[in-house]
Design a protein around this motif. Structure first.
Motif, PDB file in Angstrom:
ATOM      1  N   LEU A  76      32.726  37.024  42.575  1.00 43.64           N
ATOM      2  CA  LEU A  76      33.933  37.117  41.763  1.00 43.64           C
ATOM      3  C   LEU A  76      35.004  36.212  42.357  1.00 43.64           C
ATOM      4  O   LEU A  76      35.387  36.371  43.513  1.00 43.64           O
ATOM      5  N   LEU A  86      26.977  39.457  42.448  1.00 47.08           N
ATOM      6  CA  LEU A  86      28.001  38.693  41.740  1.00 47.08           C
ATOM      7  C   LEU A  86      28.959  38.073  42.749  1.00 47.08           C
ATOM      8  O   LEU A  86      29.278  38.690  43.772  1.00 47.08           O
ATOM      9  N   PHE A 135      36.891  34.057  47.049  1.00 50.57           N
ATOM     10  CA  PHE A 135      35.950  34.839  46.243  1.00 50.57           C
ATOM     11  C   PHE A 135      35.357  35.978  47.067  1.00 50.57           C
ATOM     12  O   PHE A 135      35.423  35.996  48.301  1.00 50.57           O
ATOM     13  N   HIS A 172      33.031  34.269  37.309  1.00 55.24           N
ATOM     14  CA  HIS A 172      32.067  34.845  38.237  1.00 55.24           C
ATOM     15  C   HIS A 172      30.740  34.097  38.160  1.00 55.24           C
ATOM     16  O   HIS A 172      30.410  33.469  37.138  1.00 55.24           O
TER      17      HIS A 172
END
Length: 316
Positions: free
Chosen positions: A194, A192, A173, A252
């Motif tokens: 992801l 965030l 990620f 996410h």
């Protein structure tokens, strides 16, 4: 009759002695200042002062001026590019040359009907998504998304854009600022995570085997905000949307300052705390259906959402 110390004009207000900021609200774009003002109107700026609180709040944008923001009248005097990737562009704008940046400008171009519907004002209907409704209505809807819809996220994951913003990177990620954050106001911090695993498309796809991944996201997020902004454990609210608000093809996790309140996307029925999700997965039995495969999930759906008609009809 106003109090003698009341600053009824700019000359008197300019005698305000700033002490500190006692509150801020990025949602209303306001600051509350503590300081002091002369105790009497005739007192000089060097005389006795009394405590004073001043709230400064940016006024709402007037829709009557909408046609003039970007025109020959030029209400926006200057812009600076923040980022541009695929169909998305983000800029900051100034309403006057000598001002602090006044507005953040998010642009989607070319915009599809899906975008137009998403960003239009909507009435919300609460739906109960059973596992059967997920399999028959929601899952086929998500599977039908064209790749172009989330190309900008794919560009980030493939290292084609926004790499200078990435705060943490691993094969599993990435962590980077959300486009809604101004990259400046710590109280509205918004990041965030992801996930690279394309097989995880939503909360429904999480299984016990993903606990390590989710715990690592939590751990690395805490490290990033401590090392970069000095925020310790307990300072973050981490959550997963269902239904996801965007990038449904890419799972996410939202990472925000815990002091944010009333922010869209953190409402009951949409935001699921990361710690709660992990706890549920940890009690998931080995083998058989996953816990999020078996759950009925209740959430609000806007009347412009592509799932609205089918889910409303199924829920009535």
């Amino acid at each position: 009759m106003s109090h003698p110390a009341a600053p009824i004009n700019l000359e008197k207000l300019n005698r305000f002695r700033f002490e500190r900021v006692i509150n801020e609200d990025p949602l209303t774009h306001s600051l509350i200042l503590l300081g002091s003002l002369p105790g009497h109107s005739e007192v000089s700026s060097d005389g006795e002062h009394v405590a004073a609180i001043v709230k400064i709040e940016r006024t709402a944008l007037d829709p009557e001026n909408a046609s003039d923001f970007f025109s020959d009248k030029g209400l926006v005097k200057r812009v600076a590019l923040e980022e541009s990737t695929d169909i998305y562009t983000w800029l900051f704008g100034w309403l006057g040359e000598e001002r602090e940046r006044d507005i953040k400008i998010n642009i989607i171009c070319p915009a599809t009907q899906v975008h137009i519907r998403k960003y239009s004002k909507q009435d919300v209907f609460m739906v109960r998504e059973t596992p059967k409704l997920y399999e028959t209505i929601v899952k086929p809807y998500i599977a039908a998304f064209p790749p172009a819809r989330t190309q900008w996220v794919e560009n980030i994951l493939l290292g084609l854009s926004e790499q200078e913003k990435v705060l943490y990177s691993s094969p599993e990620f990435l962590i980077l600022p959300d486009m809604k954050w101004d990259l400046k106001t710590i109280s509205s911090l918004y990041l965030l995570a992801l996930v690279q695993d394309r097989s995880i498309r939503s909360l429904r796809d999480l299984r016990r085997k993903h606990v390590d991944l989710l715990n690592t996201i939590r751990c690395e997020s805490e490290k990033v905000v401590y090392e970069k902004w000095g925020l310790g454990k307990g300072s973050l609210r981490m959550y997963i949307h269902y239904q996801p608000s965007y990038s449904e093809d890419h799972f996410h996790v939202h990472i925000v300052n815990a002091n944010q309140a009333g922010m869209m996307g953190m409402s009951v029925g949409q935001a699921h705390l990361l710690d709660d999700v992990v706890s549920l997965l940890e009690i998931e039995p080995e083998g058989g259906l996953g816990i999020f495969e078996k759950m009925t999930l209740t959430y609000g759906l806007g009347d412009q959402h592509g799932l609205f008609d089918a889910m409303r009809d199924a829920s009535l």
